[in-house]
Structure formats: C-alpha cells, structure tokens
Design an enzyme around this catalytic site. Structure first.
Site, PDB file in Angstrom:
ATOM      1  CE1 TYR A  90      -4.353   0.825  -0.381  1.00 44.98           C
ATOM      2  CE2 TYR A  90      -3.616   2.714   0.878  1.00 44.98           C
ATOM      3  CZ  TYR A  90      -4.554   2.121   0.068  1.00 44.98           C
ATOM      4  OH  TYR A  90      -5.671   2.806  -0.305  1.00 44.98           O
ATOM      5  CG  HIS A  95       6.237   3.021   1.123  1.00 49.58           C
ATOM      6  ND1 HIS A  95       4.905   3.260   1.315  1.00 49.58           N
ATOM      7  CD2 HIS A  95       6.650   2.313   2.202  1.00 49.58           C
ATOM      8  CE1 HIS A  95       4.522   2.723   2.456  1.00 49.58           C
ATOM      9  NE2 HIS A  95       5.561   2.137   3.017  1.00 49.58           N
ATOM     10  N   GLY A 222      13.183   4.167   6.225  1.00 49.08           N
ATOM     11  CA  GLY A 222      12.879   5.554   6.541  1.00 49.08           C
ATOM     12  C   GLY A 222      13.120   5.840   8.007  1.00 49.08           C
ATOM     13  CB  SER A 260       0.899   8.475   8.067  1.00 51.32           C
ATOM     14  OG  SER A 260       0.622   7.254   8.725  1.00 51.32           O
TER      15      SER A 260
END
Length: 392
Positions: A90, A95, A222, A260
């Site tokens: 997702y 990302h 990250g 997020s």
C-alpha cells in the site's frame, strides 16, 4: 537498469500440499507486462535464484530445477549491487522516495511487499490491513524498480493454518510451526516498544528472513520509524550481515505533518482506497492501518500540527543555547496537550543507543514523539546534531 529478470515461483510443496504442476508467483517481474528491448549486457538477473533455492532447502524443500541454476546466476550477477526496500505494501510517496534513494546507490532495486503477521497482535486488524497489489506494481514500475518480491508467506505453518496464526497473542502453538524469532534486547524496550512490546520482535525477524532470501548489498529504511531503523542497524551489526543499512529522513506533507502510510490527498481521491472502502461515507470505517493522517478530521489535523511545531521550536531553542532536555520536553508536551492531543511519549534520547539524555550538546540527539489526536496515533521526530564544543 536491469531490464530482464528471471521470475521464480513457489511450488505447492512449499505450502505443504501435493505437487500439481501449478505454481504461485513469488517474484514479480515489473517488466513482464510491457517488456522493453533487452540489451545483451542486461540479460542477467538478480541472484534471487540462489536465495530462493536456499530458502526452500532450509525449510526442508528441494527443487532441483531451481538449484541447478545457482552457480550460473551467481556468475551472471557478479558485480551488480542490489538494494532492498522492505515494505508492507500500500505504497505512498514516502516509500517511493526510499526507492529513489535505493536506485542512486545500487544497480538493481528489489522491493519486498509482505504484510508481516508477527508485527500484529490479536485485535490489531491484521486481516484488515490494506492490500493493493496491482496499484503497488504500477507505482514501482513508474519509479524503475526491477523486482517486486511478493511472498504469500514467510513462515512455516501446518497445512491447515492460515497466516493469521502468527499474529501475536494467539492461543497455543502447533507442533512443527515456526518458532524462531530475533530480538534486539535493549533497543526494543523504550519508545514504541513500551506499548507494543511484540512489534520489534516481528520487525527484526522478518528483516532477518528477507536479508537471507534476497541477499542485498544495501537495505533502505525511513527514519520516520526511527527506533525501527536503529534496531535493524544494530541487528545487522550484531549478526554480521554484510549489508549497508541506509536511513533516509522522514518525509513531510505540505502543512508539515509527518507523512504516514498514505498521503492526505486520499481524502480527496477515495478511488485510491481499496474498493471495499470507497463507498464508505467519510471513510468512517477505514481501518487505522490504511493511513493515520487520512483518519484525522480537519480539526484534528490542524491541532496535530502542534507536534511538528513543537519539534521546530525545540530545534530553534537548542540552536539558541537551551541545553536542558527536561525544559525542552516539558514545553513540547504542553504544546501538544494544549492543542488537545494525548501524549504517549516525548523522549529526548541519544541518537544511536536511544537512552534518555539530560542535556543536548555532547552527543547527537533524537527528540521522538508519539501522540494521539482523536483515535489517531502519530509519530514524529527530529535529529539534533551534537555541539562540537560541548563534546570536546
């Protein structure tokens, strides 16, 4: 860029069922739907064959056809640097920024997509975690990823077990099922480890498995999940993995909130949500796993900016000579509380070992925050470099 990569498959034996000649995709070639012209020098693949063969042998499965190509694959991939970006799918812009960083430091980029059950406990909606396989593949193609590693399971269940059997807190243990886990004893204890003590055991275990299977030269994480990055770095050091761990700075949305699992513009584009949530009025039943930021109301989001504002204030205060950690911490807690947030923690820690510190200056420091606005728990942090004069 490597244009042509071998696709390898997981046979039914790996799932504990009789062999029927059919197979389930384990590695997805991102060029397979629209293959480009392949230059001769790019015809070699990543050494995934080697890892998958060893992965199956370790689990008691033997595949002669796969094993036969091990040596040739090693030679074909000689000299190519492989980067791995582990994800649970997702994918969002955060990302993809990790992918871009991986591309800069490696010849071949592999992105793993695996929703890891051992990072969840009973009641944390493992089944509701969003999956968007085709959407993720399109995003990865667009940024030049070479391989999407999409294993259906990386644990060994009994034939009748579903993957949810590895969610933490299930009663009992099936004889013969997976029982080996990796823990980084001290680093996992504080910060998020206090309220989710199971989480980092699951992270360390799945990363260990991914590192063994893919055998990357570099793995990219990250630093928004700062504790996770430090835990994986320590695990790699302690277990002698020959892998460089790169931590990339967290990404922020335009208003300053830490990015997020999905960017906030999904609120304006509900078609980007999985189909089962698109018709939900105001996305009221969208599970927390989809995006912390998306689930904030406009008012909560405005008030949640107190987190990033508190971090910016702290950075400026330290630059102006404030060194007492308790003073900084109290001010940030008050800023979040006055905005209506519930503070889980505001901790000021040594940036490497995550032990609490009393003062800024002698060491690199991390200010780490977890706070809730409404039902949404948000994470954020900022790193503050040591003062050379104080360290002298």
């Amino acid at each position: 860029m490597v244009h042509s990569l071998r696709a390898y498959h997981q046979t039914p034996q790996l799932r504990g069922t009789p062999h029927t000649g059919q197979s389930q995709s384990l590695i997805h070639r991102l060029d397979q739907d629209h293959p480009p012209a392949v230059p001769p020098e790019a015809s070699a693949c990543v050494g995934i064959t080697i890892s998958i063969a060893r992965h199956e042998r370790a689990r008691g499965h033997h595949r002669a056809p796969c094993n036969a190509g091990v040596q040739s694959s090693l030679q074909a991939c000689d000299g190519k640097k492989v980067a791995l970006v582990p994800t649970m799918g997702y994918l969002h812009a955060g990302h993809l920024s990790l992918v871009e960083s991986a591309r800069k430091c490696a010849d071949v980029v592999v992105v793993s997509i695996y929703v890891n059950p051992t990072q969840f406990r009973v009641g944390e909606d493992f089944d509701a975690y969003p999956r968007d396989v085709e959407g993720d593949r399109e995003k990865l193609r667009a940024v030049g990823v070479d391989v999407a590693f999409e294993p259906p399971s990386l644990y060994t269940p009994a034939p009748t077990q579903a993957s949810t059997s590895f969610v933490v807190g299930q009663d009992g243990h099936t004889p013969g099922a997976h029982e080996t886990f990796v823990q980084v004893e001290e680093l996992q204890k504080g910060l998020c480890g206090i309220t989710r003590p199971h989480f980092f055991r699951g992270v360390a275990t799945i990363c260990t498995k991914l590192f063994h299977i893919v055998e990357p030269d570099v793995a990219v994480f990250g630093r928004k999940d700062y504790q996770q990055w430090r835990i994986i770095s320590r695990m790699v050091r302690d277990l002698d993995f020959d892998i460089e761990i790169i931590g990339m700075p967290l990404k922020r949305e335009e208003d300053g909130i830490a990015m997020s699992r999905c960017p906030a513009h999904l609120l304006l584009h509900p078609q980007c949500l999985p189909a089962r949530y698109q018709a939900t009025p105001n996305h009221a039943s969208v599970p927390a796993a989809i995006s912390r930021n998306v689930r904030l109301t406009p008012d909560e989001r405005k008030r949640a900016l107190s987190i990033s504002k508190g971090l910016k204030w702290a950075q400026a205060a330290v630059a102006e000579g404030v060194t007492e950690a308790p003073t900084i911490r109290t001010k940030i807690v008050n800023m979040i509380s006055e905005a209506g947030g519930t503070v889980d923690y505001v901790e000021i820690c040594h940036a490497e070992n995550l032990n609490p510190v009393d003062a800024f200056g002698p060491q690199d420091t991390i200010i780490a925050i977890a706070a809730k606005f409404g039902s949404v728990r948000l994470l954020d942090n900022i790193e503050i470099a040591k003062d050379p004069a104080a360290a002298a």
